[in-house]
Design a protein around this motif. Structure first.
Motif, PDB file in Angstrom:
ATOM      1  N   LEU A  67       0.814  -1.213   0.000  1.00  0.00           N
ATOM      2  CA  LEU A  67       0.000   0.000   0.000  1.00  0.00           C
ATOM      3  C   LEU A  67       0.849   1.266   0.000  1.00  0.00           C
ATOM      4  O   LEU A  67       0.512   2.251  -0.670  1.00  0.00           O
ATOM      5  CB  LEU A  67      -0.945   0.003   1.213  1.00  0.00           C
ATOM      6  CG  LEU A  67      -2.089  -1.004   1.145  1.00  0.00           C
ATOM      7  CD1 LEU A  67      -2.874  -1.011   2.447  1.00  0.00           C
ATOM      8  CD2 LEU A  67      -2.996  -0.708  -0.033  1.00  0.00           C
ATOM      9  N   ALA A  68       1.944   1.257   0.744  1.00  0.00           N
ATOM     10  CA  ALA A  68       2.825   2.431   0.779  1.00  0.00           C
ATOM     11  C   ALA A  68       3.415   2.708  -0.603  1.00  0.00           C
ATOM     12  O   ALA A  68       3.575   3.870  -1.006  1.00  0.00           O
ATOM     13  CB  ALA A  68       3.939   2.222   1.800  1.00  0.00           C
ATOM     14  N   VAL A  69       3.719   1.654  -1.349  1.00  0.00           N
ATOM     15  CA  VAL A  69       4.278   1.820  -2.695  1.00  0.00           C
ATOM     16  C   VAL A  69       3.194   2.338  -3.648  1.00  0.00           C
ATOM     17  O   VAL A  69       3.463   3.171  -4.515  1.00  0.00           O
ATOM     18  CB  VAL A  69       4.898   0.506  -3.202  1.00  0.00           C
ATOM     19  CG1 VAL A  69       5.371   0.640  -4.632  1.00  0.00           C
ATOM     20  CG2 VAL A  69       6.049   0.084  -2.295  1.00  0.00           C
ATOM     21  N   LEU A  70       1.956   1.859  -3.476  1.00  0.00           N
ATOM     22  CA  LEU A  70       0.857   2.373  -4.303  1.00  0.00           C
ATOM     23  C   LEU A  70       0.664   3.869  -4.083  1.00  0.00           C
ATOM     24  O   LEU A  70       0.411   4.620  -5.029  1.00  0.00           O
ATOM     25  CB  LEU A  70      -0.446   1.630  -3.975  1.00  0.00           C
ATOM     26  CG  LEU A  70      -0.527   0.185  -4.441  1.00  0.00           C
ATOM     27  CD1 LEU A  70      -1.803  -0.466  -3.933  1.00  0.00           C
ATOM     28  CD2 LEU A  70      -0.440   0.086  -5.955  1.00  0.00           C
ATOM     29  N   GLU A  71       0.815   4.306  -2.848  1.00  0.00           N
ATOM     30  CA  GLU A  71       0.708   5.726  -2.537  1.00  0.00           C
ATOM     31  C   GLU A  71       1.862   6.501  -3.185  1.00  0.00           C
ATOM     32  O   GLU A  71       1.667   7.583  -3.731  1.00  0.00           O
ATOM     33  CB  GLU A  71       0.708   5.940  -1.023  1.00  0.00           C
ATOM     34  CG  GLU A  71       0.323   7.353  -0.637  1.00  0.00           C
ATOM     35  CD  GLU A  71       0.115   7.498   0.858  1.00  0.00           C
ATOM     36  OE1 GLU A  71       0.702   8.450   1.409  1.00  0.00           O
ATOM     37  OE2 GLU A  71      -0.605   6.672   1.448  1.00  0.00           O
ATOM     38  N   ARG A  72       3.066   5.929  -3.124  1.00  0.00           N
ATOM     39  CA  ARG A  72       4.215   6.585  -3.785  1.00  0.00           C
ATOM     40  C   ARG A  72       3.973   6.683  -5.291  1.00  0.00           C
ATOM     41  O   ARG A  72       4.295   7.696  -5.906  1.00  0.00           O
ATOM     42  CB  ARG A  72       5.506   5.826  -3.504  1.00  0.00           C
ATOM     43  CG  ARG A  72       6.018   6.029  -2.101  1.00  0.00           C
ATOM     44  CD  ARG A  72       7.510   5.709  -2.030  1.00  0.00           C
ATOM     45  NE  ARG A  72       7.968   5.709  -0.658  1.00  0.00           N
ATOM     46  CZ  ARG A  72       8.194   6.802   0.061  1.00  0.00           C
ATOM     47  NH1 ARG A  72       7.996   7.983  -0.473  1.00  0.00           N
ATOM     48  NH2 ARG A  72       8.620   6.708   1.305  1.00  0.00           N
TER      49      ARG A  72
END
Length: 190
Positions: A67-72
Motif C-alpha cells: 500500500l505504501a508503494v501504491l501511494e508513492r
C-alpha cells in the motif's frame, strides 16, 4: 479492468455461439436466424482466431504491491512510468514481445532470438522513491551491455527517472526505473 480481458477470447466465444446458432437454425429451417448466425458468427469467429494468434499476454506481477508503494506511485510516478506499467500489464496485439521496439532502440536487442524477454514486474520503494522494476530474462545480452546503456535508458524513460540495473541471478536482469521527484529536470517541467 477491461485491459485484462483478452479481446481475441471474447470474439472467439461470441463468434462460436453465433455460428452454432446459425447451424441449428439452418437445420430447423429458420432463415433469418440462419443468416445472422452465418453472416455474423463466422466473420467474428475468424476475427477472434486472428486476434488470438497475434495476442501478447500481460506481463505478470512477480509480487504484490504494498500500500505504501501504491501511494508513492500515485504521488511520484512519472507519466512515462504510468504509461509503461499500463502498457505491459494489458493484452497487446500484433507485437512479438513487450518492449521489443524499445529494446531495439536502446541497442539491447541484437536479433529477435537474442532479445531480452520481459518476464515480470514489481513496484518497490527504492531509497524513498517510487520504483517500477522490470524483470528480464536476458541470456544473450550481458549485464555489462545493460550497464553500458544505463545513461541512454535514463534519457529514454526520463526526465525525472533514474535507472538501476541489477543481475539477481544468471540470465536475469532487473531494470528499476526510479522516480526522482526532486531532481532539477522534474522541477523545470512542473
Amino acid at each position: 479492468m477491461f485491459r485484462q480481458i483478452p479481446l481475441g477470447g471474447i470474439l472467439l466465444m461470441v463468434g462460436s455461439v453465433l455460428t452454432v446458432i446459425g447451424f441449428i437454425a439452418y437445420f430447423q429451417e429458420r432463415a433469418t436466424l440462419n443468416l445472422v448466425g452465418f453472416f455474423c458468427g463466422i466473420p467474428i469467429l475468424l476475427g477472434g482466431l486472428a486476434l488470438k494468434a497475434a495476442e501478447l499476454e500481460p506481463v505478470p506481477y512477480s509480487r504484490p504491491t504494498a500500500l505504501a508503494v501504491l501511494e508513492r506511485r500515485q504521488h511520484q510516478a512519472t507519466p512515462i512510468q504510468k504509461q509503461l506499467r499500463q502498457d505491459i500489464t494489458r493484452y497487446r496485439y500484433g507485437q512479438q514481445a513487450h518492449l521489443d521496439e524499445v529494446l531495439e532502440r536502446l541497442g539491447l536487442s541484437p536479433t529477435d532470438e537474442e532479445r531480452p524477454v520481459l518476464a515480470g514486474l514489481h513496484e518497490d520503494d527504492i531509497d524513498g522513491n517510487y520504483g517500477l522494476v522490470l524483470e528480464f530474462r536476458s541470456p544473450h545480452v550481458p549485464l555489462s551491455l545493460w550497464q553500458e546503456k544505463q545513461a541512454r535508458i535514463e534519457t529514454f524513460f526520463g526526465p525525472g527517472v533514474r535507472a538501476q540495473i541489477q543481475q539477481p541471478e544468471t540470465d536475469r536482469i532487473e531494470l528499476a526505473l526510479v522516480s526522482q521527484p526532486h531532481s532539477p529536470s522534474s522541477q523545470q517541467e512542473g
